[in-house]
Design an enzyme around this catalytic site. Structure first.
Site, PDB file in Angstrom:
ATOM      1  N   TYR A  48       0.835  -1.200   0.000  1.00 27.29           N
ATOM      2  CA  TYR A  48       0.000   0.000   0.000  1.00 27.29           C
ATOM      3  C   TYR A  48       0.869   1.249   0.000  1.00 27.29           C
ATOM      4  O   TYR A  48       1.667   1.473   0.900  1.00 27.29           O
ATOM      5  CB  TYR A  48      -0.928   0.014   1.218  1.00 27.29           C
ATOM      6  CG  TYR A  48      -1.835  -1.191   1.330  1.00 27.29           C
ATOM      7  CD1 TYR A  48      -2.131  -1.980   0.225  1.00 27.29           C
ATOM      8  CD2 TYR A  48      -2.405  -1.542   2.548  1.00 27.29           C
ATOM      9  CE1 TYR A  48      -2.959  -3.080   0.340  1.00 27.29           C
ATOM     10  CE2 TYR A  48      -3.248  -2.642   2.669  1.00 27.29           C
ATOM     11  CZ  TYR A  48      -3.508  -3.415   1.565  1.00 27.29           C
ATOM     12  OH  TYR A  48      -4.337  -4.514   1.679  1.00 27.29           O
ATOM     13  N   GLY A 201     -16.635   0.926  -1.832  1.00 24.71           N
ATOM     14  CA  GLY A 201     -17.429   2.145  -1.698  1.00 24.71           C
ATOM     15  C   GLY A 201     -18.734   2.110  -2.450  1.00 24.71           C
ATOM     16  O   GLY A 201     -19.653   2.891  -2.158  1.00 24.71           O
TER      17      GLY A 201
END
Length: 315
Positions: A48, A201
């Site tokens: 990440y 999302g």
């Protein structure tokens, strides 16, 4: 032992949004607020950022290390962050080098839960897990987990060393794990840690329709116009349940994942305090048998669940 919900930190340093959205101070505030609210598992990875996410988590937990279980990962290496191109590397040599780098970036003496981020088709699972087991023996890692492993691969892994957690995608639009991996976790006393319980999302019903080029959703099959109209129908039905319960679609989506078993520990991620608090409140939302039946009856999503290309050749 950890809380019912963990916090996924991937989106704090990339993956979603644009560089203008990546605010270190705001993300540290979110992590610390999560800890204040009882979150005890923080999820990150060397991939990440790449690399900067672990540094961010390290800053956020400084002075509060004993309050959290730190979960990070190795074995998936960034090739081109702009395009989201990665390759798998679960060679023992890489694992042994990576753990020291993660310990340094996190600013900790031991990693509580260390995952193999993906199975490596070029390296026998016994070799990769064996290298992880050596890290446990060396005191650098407390527990071993794996991510996106099939049941057959899990059996190979657990033959070498106990696997305490399995991470994979699961949500109301990604339910593959229900058929095999989740029952395996139940039978083997392993936690199942679903990432993207909000469908990156989408299941919140508030996600944008266009994305920055660096947002992985700009290339994701399920967010493309030809798939989006069909997938919007899933969100509409989730919203119906949410309105009936006086909750948000996000809370319903997270509550559904929690309802799949006592060993399920979702790790929704967010960069904003208001969404953090909304997500954590899902732990108090009770779905009835009728609610669950209605949600279980949702149609399958249109489009493949992942857009993560990988180079599997020469390293």
């Amino acid at each position: 032992m950890v809380g019912e919900l963990g916090l996924g930190c991937m989106g704090m340093t990339g993956a979603y949004g644009s560089p203008a959205d990546w605010d270190e101070a705001a993300s540290i505030e979110v992590i610390r607020r999560a800890m204040d609210l009882g979150v005890t598992m923080i999820d990150t990875a060397e991939l990440y950022g790449p690399w900067v996410n672990e540094k961010l988590v390290g800053k956020a937990i400084a002075g509060r290390r004993d309050e959290v279980t730190i979960a990070t990962k190795t074995g998936l290496v960034s090739v081109d962050p702009e395009l989201g191109l990665n390759h798998v590397d679960c060679r023992p040599m890489h694992i042994k080098l990576a753990v020291d780098a993660s310990l340094y970036r996190l600013g900790v003496d031991v990693i509580d839960l260390y995952y193999l981020h993906r199975p490596d088709p070029t390296v026998p699972i016994a070799e990769s897990v064996g290298a992880m087991a050596e890290l446990v023996q060396a005191g650098k890692v407390r527990h071993i987990g794996v991510s996106e492993y099939s049941v057959q691969q899990l059996e190979q892994a657990v033959a070498v060393h106990p696997i305490v957690a399995v991470q994979s995608e699961m949500s109301l639009w990604t339910r593959d794990a229900l058929a095999g991996v989740l029952p395996w976790c139940e039978a083997n006393d392993a936690a199942f840690v679903p990432f993207s319980p909000l469908g990156r999302g989408f299941l919140t019903g508030t996600v944008a329709t266009t994305f920055d080029a660096r947002d992985m959703r700009s290339r994701h099959p399920r967010f493309q116009p030809e798939a989006r109209d069909a997938n919007d129908l899933i969100v509409a039905r989730i919203r119906t349940v949410a309105e009936r319960l006086g909750a948000s679609p996000a809370q319903v989506a997270i509550a559904w994942t929690l309802a799949q078993g006592a060993q399920v520990i979702p790790i929704p991620g967010t960069k904003r305090l208001k969404y953090l608090e909304e997500n954590l409140a899902a732990a108090d939302l009770v779905l009835s048998a009728d609610d669950l039946a209605e949600l279980d009856d949702l149609p399958e999503a249109v489009g493949h669940r992942s857009n993560m290309p990988q180079f599997l050749g020469a390293r």
